[in-house]
Enzyme design. Sequence first.
Site, PDB file in Angstrom:
ATOM      1  N   CYS A  80      61.143  56.235  63.170  1.00  0.00           N
ATOM      2  CA  CYS A  80      60.270  56.471  62.016  1.00  0.00           C
ATOM      3  C   CYS A  80      60.207  55.233  61.111  1.00  0.00           C
ATOM      4  O   CYS A  80      59.712  54.199  61.536  1.00  0.00           O
ATOM      5  CB  CYS A  80      60.696  57.735  61.267  1.00  0.00           C
ATOM      6  SG  CYS A  80      59.378  58.442  60.264  1.00  0.00           S
ATOM      7  N   HIS A 186      60.648  61.788  65.708  1.00  0.00           N
ATOM      8  CA  HIS A 186      62.079  62.004  65.502  1.00  0.00           C
ATOM      9  C   HIS A 186      62.709  62.641  66.742  1.00  0.00           C
ATOM     10  O   HIS A 186      62.705  63.860  66.867  1.00  0.00           O
ATOM     11  CB  HIS A 186      62.302  62.920  64.290  1.00  0.00           C
ATOM     12  CG  HIS A 186      61.964  62.268  62.995  1.00  0.00           C
ATOM     13  ND1 HIS A 186      62.887  61.562  62.264  1.00  0.00           N
ATOM     14  CD2 HIS A 186      60.795  62.165  62.314  1.00  0.00           C
ATOM     15  CE1 HIS A 186      62.310  61.064  61.183  1.00  0.00           C
ATOM     16  NE2 HIS A 186      61.039  61.418  61.182  1.00  0.00           N
ATOM     17  N   GLU A 188      65.707  63.129  67.336  1.00  0.00           N
ATOM     18  CA  GLU A 188      66.856  63.971  66.947  1.00  0.00           C
ATOM     19  C   GLU A 188      66.428  65.363  66.490  1.00  0.00           C
ATOM     20  O   GLU A 188      67.262  66.235  66.296  1.00  0.00           O
ATOM     21  CB  GLU A 188      67.675  63.258  65.861  1.00  0.00           C
ATOM     22  CG  GLU A 188      67.110  63.283  64.448  1.00  0.00           C
ATOM     23  CD  GLU A 188      65.997  62.270  64.178  1.00  0.00           C
ATOM     24  OE1 GLU A 188      65.476  61.675  65.144  1.00  0.00           O
ATOM     25  OE2 GLU A 188      65.645  62.088  62.996  1.00  0.00           O
TER      26      GLU A 188
END
Lengths: 205, 259
Positions: A80, A186, A188
Amino acid sequence: MIVVVDYGMGNVGSILNMIRKTGGSAIISGNLKDVEMAEKLVLPGVGAFDNGVKNLQDIGLWDILNHKVCKNKTPILGICLGMQLFTDGSEEGNLAGFGWVKAKTIRFRFKEDARQIKIPHMGWNQVFLKKSSPIFQEMHKEPRFYFVHSYHLICEEEQDVVSVTRYGHEFVSAIQKENIYATQFHPEKSHKYGLQLIRNFVEVC
Amino acid sequence: MLATRVIPCLLLKNGGLVKTVRFRNPTYIGDPINAVKIFNDKEVDELMILDIIATRQGKGPDFDLLSRIGREAFMPMGYGGGIRTLEEAKRILSLNFEKIIINAQALENLGFVHQLAKVCGSQSVVVAIDVKKDSLGRPRVYGHTDGQTRKIELTTYAIQVANNGAGEILLNSVDRDGTFNGYDLNLIRMVSQVVNIPVVALGGAGQLKDFAQAVQSGASAVAAGSFFVFHGKHRAVLITYPQKDELGQVLRVYEGLNQ
């Protein structure tokens, strides 16, 4: 040891959790020694471009990261804002980025007839691969990832572009240039797709 | 193409999961950690967790529980309930939650929303608006802590919420909560027409087509509680989440609207 760089730009806990889930060993640190010793680096980040640059400079990590990435060729994954910091600069701010990839960061702009498209681009979207890259190795079919961002990259060199995504228009969603990897989304927060990408970064890159 | 987010919304009370009907009769459903694990395994788009009595009890969020929940999730998550200070909000964000959801505190002081948006970024700030119809059938902003409706016009309030930097509105119909009768589509239209930020519809989802109707009425994302935790007419507790292709079939038609 992988070091998830902590420079005060958003939460990094879930990245650490995900690396550990793949069996990788990692720490969160903003400590110069830890970053210097790192075998691999993750540069996450949520927030404003200039704050990111300033924070890295203030804690003395800017030069070390430059050295690690450009001289030592340490693999790094930007996520990001982390990805955007790899570029020359951003419309969001005035400070220069790392300039590791020939790219700039610009705000989403839509044509007249598409004004109702909301910014930030937030939610799950598909990625379309432009070239093969270790981070997308053995990826599940129809990969989808979670995005939250208002700015995106414009790459000067097409060979750096790993994937694109469509939102109003096509934009760059992942890049790779040698040891430099980055995603606008993202991983994660992207279930098994993100887990596979992180696993690839831990095991293959 | 950006997919419409379909978001399970879980209610916490004293550390357990509950589900209400029209904001009343909280029924115990089970252990939140276990439920979050299941939703994570089912690869839900996003999860919202609301503590329904934290504000009334005045003790703030249960950070210990939230930190355990945060460890189970590789998906976007939002938390609301009892958040009164910037420090509390930041602490939630540090526990792997992307979004903080503000309700009672926004009714008291929209400056708090402004402050949160400035420090944490609009994308992390969701304002939940509970709406209850008055005796004349007019939608009113409802305060769940005192059970009273507010004088301010719903649309005026929604605009103020957006102008103060909220990144999203979670629009909850008290009258539809837990009823399975479908979303209040007029309500969704009313609010989504006056703000530019995403409106997440909540309250009443009973079948997949309700999601599609909410999106058609202007919702950018859909949330539901009972739909994901009850099964069958006897409301047996069973955590479910539709398959991606099922959701795709009902929502794809409308997703062009979000592009």
